[in-house]
Design an enzyme around this catalytic site. Structure first.
Site, mmCIF file in Angstrom:
data_model
loop_
_atom_site.group_PDB
_atom_site.id
_atom_site.type_symbol
_atom_site.label_atom_id
_atom_site.label_comp_id
_atom_site.label_asym_id
_atom_site.label_seq_id
_atom_site.Cartn_x
_atom_site.Cartn_y
_atom_site.Cartn_z
ATOM 1 N N CYS A 13 0.869 -1.174 0.000
ATOM 2 C CA CYS A 13 0.000 0.000 0.000
ATOM 3 C C CYS A 13 0.909 1.229 0.000
ATOM 4 O O CYS A 13 2.110 1.108 -0.235
ATOM 5 C CB CYS A 13 -0.973 -0.014 1.180
ATOM 6 S SG CYS A 13 -0.240 0.206 2.822
ATOM 7 N N ASN A 16 2.526 1.483 4.121
ATOM 8 C CA ASN A 16 2.777 0.246 4.859
ATOM 9 C C ASN A 16 2.482 0.437 6.349
ATOM 10 O O ASN A 16 3.156 -0.101 7.212
ATOM 11 C CB ASN A 16 4.217 -0.240 4.626
ATOM 12 C CG ASN A 16 4.481 -1.668 5.110
ATOM 13 O OD1 ASN A 16 5.529 -1.945 5.662
ATOM 14 N ND2 ASN A 16 3.550 -2.571 4.921
ATOM 15 N N CYS A 18 -1.201 0.735 7.341
ATOM 16 C CA CYS A 18 -2.579 0.293 7.595
ATOM 17 C C CYS A 18 -2.929 -0.972 6.807
ATOM 18 O O CYS A 18 -3.027 -2.054 7.368
ATOM 19 C CB CYS A 18 -3.587 1.384 7.224
ATOM 20 S SG CYS A 18 -3.402 2.941 8.085
ATOM 21 N N ARG A 19 -3.108 -0.803 5.505
ATOM 22 C CA ARG A 19 -3.654 -1.888 4.685
ATOM 23 C C ARG A 19 -2.697 -3.048 4.462
ATOM 24 O O ARG A 19 -3.058 -4.205 4.679
ATOM 25 C CB ARG A 19 -4.130 -1.332 3.333
ATOM 26 C CG ARG A 19 -5.274 -0.338 3.481
ATOM 27 C CD ARG A 19 -5.582 0.365 2.193
ATOM 28 N NE ARG A 19 -4.492 1.283 1.838
ATOM 29 C CZ ARG A 19 -4.410 1.927 0.687
ATOM 30 N NH1 ARG A 19 -5.328 1.749 -0.242
ATOM 31 N NH2 ARG A 19 -3.407 2.756 0.448
ATOM 32 N N SER A 20 -1.487 -2.767 3.998
ATOM 33 C CA SER A 20 -0.595 -3.883 3.662
ATOM 34 C C SER A 20 -0.113 -4.660 4.888
ATOM 35 O O SER A 20 -0.028 -5.893 4.823
ATOM 36 C CB SER A 20 0.562 -3.437 2.770
ATOM 37 O OG SER A 20 1.321 -2.414 3.343
ATOM 38 N N ASP A 127 -8.090 3.392 1.522
ATOM 39 C CA ASP A 127 -7.198 3.830 2.595
ATOM 40 C C ASP A 127 -8.055 4.270 3.786
ATOM 41 O O ASP A 127 -8.840 5.202 3.680
ATOM 42 C CB ASP A 127 -6.329 4.986 2.102
ATOM 43 C CG ASP A 127 -5.226 5.357 3.079
ATOM 44 O OD1 ASP A 127 -5.313 4.988 4.271
ATOM 45 O OD2 ASP A 127 -4.268 6.011 2.642
#
Length: 156
Positions: A13, A16, A18-20, A127
């Site tokens: 993301c 690096n 939150c999402r990934s 996001d």
């Protein structure tokens, strides 16, 4: 494949944070439960939070569903990652474009959009950084769904 001859996957993301890292933690957990041996990591297309743990909200939402992100550290994707990983899975279209701009031609085929591995009403993982806790819950829902789809593909 990594040096252990296991398939390897990198989730990406923007930061690096939150999402990934959430995808890394969820996918690692689900792969272990499925008995599939993989090398799993995550990175960001930007490096402004290198070395820091994932966002506390990501960790909290993940922890509430049994996923541990506490040992993960943010990092920026490096040139070696394009060669090292079998799959490079981006959270959104912007990250796919950023990855493809830097990725050598011979590794472009490794890049995919995470939600392309499942049937979802969404086409990308949004996001959640400014979306509040509901945004983090939605991200986790989508990551769980896409993880199941990708694991099924990898198990074939």
């Amino acid at each position: 494949m990594d040096s252990n001859n296991r398939p390897s996957i990198l989730f990406v993301c923007l930061g690096n944070i939150c999402r990934s890292p959430t995808a890394e933690g969820v996918f690692r957990h689900k792969a272990l439960q499925s008995g599939i041996e993989l090398t799993i990591d995550s990175a960001g297309t930007s490096g402004y939070r290198d070395g820091t743990p994932p966002d506390k909200r990501s960790q909290g939402v993940a922890s509430s569903r049994g996923y541990d992100l506490s040992t993960l550290k943010c990092r920026k994707i490096g040139d070696q990652d394009y060669e090292q990983f079998d799959l490079i899975v981006a959270m959104d279209h912007d990250n796919v474009r950023a990855l493809k701009r830097k990725c050598p031609e011979e590794h472009q085929h490794k890049i995919s959009l995470f939600l392309s591995h499942c049937d979802s009403e969404f086409d990308e993982v949004p996001d959640p950084y400014y979306a509040g806790l509901k945004g983090f819950e939605l991200v986790l829902d989508l990551i769980e769904e896409a993880s199941e789809g990708l694991l099924l593909k990898m198990a074939r």
